[in-house]
Design a protein around this motif. Structure first.
Motif, PDB file in Angstrom:
ATOM      1  N   ALA A 178     -43.693   2.553 -74.996  1.00  0.00           N
ATOM      2  CA  ALA A 178     -42.487   2.512 -75.884  1.00  0.00           C
ATOM      3  C   ALA A 178     -41.654   1.169 -75.490  1.00  0.00           C
ATOM      4  CB  ALA A 178     -41.619   3.675 -75.801  1.00  0.00           C
ATOM      5  N   GLN A 199     -42.741   7.721 -81.829  1.00  0.00           N
ATOM      6  CA  GLN A 199     -42.142   6.750 -81.346  1.00  0.00           C
ATOM      7  C   GLN A 199     -40.928   6.445 -82.371  1.00  0.00           C
ATOM      8  OE1 GLN A 199     -43.548   4.930 -78.258  1.00  0.00           O
ATOM      9  NE2 GLN A 199     -41.273   5.479 -78.413  1.00  0.00           N
ATOM     10  N   ARG A 244     -41.246   6.042 -73.497  1.00  0.00           N
ATOM     11  CA  ARG A 244     -42.743   5.936 -73.181  1.00  0.00           C
ATOM     12  C   ARG A 244     -43.477   7.203 -73.136  1.00  0.00           C
ATOM     13  NH1 ARG A 244     -44.988   3.163 -67.772  1.00  0.00           N
ATOM     14  NH2 ARG A 244     -43.887   1.043 -68.933  1.00  0.00           N
TER      15      ARG A 244
END
Length: 295
Positions: free
Chosen positions: A4, A155, A162
């Motif tokens: 991420a 995301q 992450r």
């Protein structure tokens, strides 16, 4: 593994509100009464979710992103094929969540269960990275999308996380749900309590390698492992108490003692509730049975 944003982000505080389905109160009053007695003793806000179709509210209720935002996924799991009457409709989950949290509930068309989101924290110096640990069952249940399309959507929904994806053995009838809340549980920052020894060695090794790329792992240590040993880490973990399921086996005490050692700051506030029958019959335990959030 999907990485991420690298920006440091403070994770959510531990939850301080716990809710269960009203069907649990109706069908398993002993478990409900024992649970609410503990929550009341420690002044933890709690209650029931009405008009739900089954006990497993972790899966059909929204997943918290931050104190003011949740994501409601499409609850339509393949393991309920032929038993769709056990699906709680999205409109019911949304109504309940909006009333109880007062937060913004964002809807996603992805098929996903809340039990497949386990949140942990990595710290490297001053940098803090929240991590969402999932099995790759999400890719099986959303076959109409590519791997990249799914991870991009995740995301977007969880911009500071992450993501770590663990393998799910889709040929293993013992794990139809593919959730991570019986595989890992965070121990503060950078460490995870893991339950890998009940899995076939090829799958367990892959899981271990992925998790060790980020975290120090502490194995659940038992004198023997049963088919339901995963339940010991399917716990309710709030700001003030930890509640561990019991299988009515001699390993109950072993699991409780290890968890007590791992969380010394909870001395006198770690409990165990026997619930062998519901675990054996349905394959779910305390985290599955509860929907918790921070407010």
């Amino acid at each position: 593994m999907e990485d991420a944003s690298t920006a440091s982000h403070t994770p959510l505080p531990l939850h301080n509100h716990v809710f269960v389905s009203d069907t649990l109160l109706k069908d398993y009053p002993n478990i409900y009464n024992e649970l609410t007695k503990i929550l009341t003793r420690h002044n933890i806000s709690h209650g029931t979710l009405d008009h739900t179709a089954d006990y497993w509210c972790r899966d059909y209720m929204p997943v918290q992103v931050n104190t003011n935002e949740f994501v409601q996924f499409y609850y339509h799991p393949d393991y309920l094929e032929g038993q769709r009457h056990y699906e709680t409709p999205t409109e019911v989950s949304l109504r309940l969540a909006e009333r109880l949290t007062g937060a913004h509930i964002r809807q996603s068309s992805l098929i996903a269960d809340g039990g497949n989101f386990t949140f942990a924290t990595l710290r490297e110096g001053d940098k803090i990275t929240p991590v969402a640990i999932m099995t790759d069952k999400i890719f099986f249940e959303n076959r109409h999308l590519t791997h990249d399309e799914i991870t991009v959507q995740l995301q977007d929904l969880f911009p500071h996380q992450r993501f770590l994806f663990l393998p799910w053995d889709n040929n293993d009838e013992k794990d139809p749900c593919g959730h991570t809340d019986g595989i890992v549980h965070p121990i503060g920052e950078n460490r995870l309590l893991v339950n890998l020894r009940i899995y076939p060695e090829p799958i367990a090794s892959k899981m271990r390698k992925i998790l060790e790329s980020c975290f120090e792992l502490v194995d659940l240590e038992l004198s023997y492992y049963s088919i339901n040993s995963w339940a010991y880490i399917n716990i309710i973990h709030t700001r003030d108490v930890i509640i561990v399921p019991g299988l009515e086996l001699k390993t109950d005490k072993e699991a409780l003692q290890q968890i007590s050692r791992l969380f010394p700051q909870y001395e006198g506030r770690i409990y165990q509730i026997p619930m062998r029958w519901i675990i054996s019959k349905y394959g779910g335990a305390l985290n599955c049975l509860s929907w918790s959030f921070t407010k």
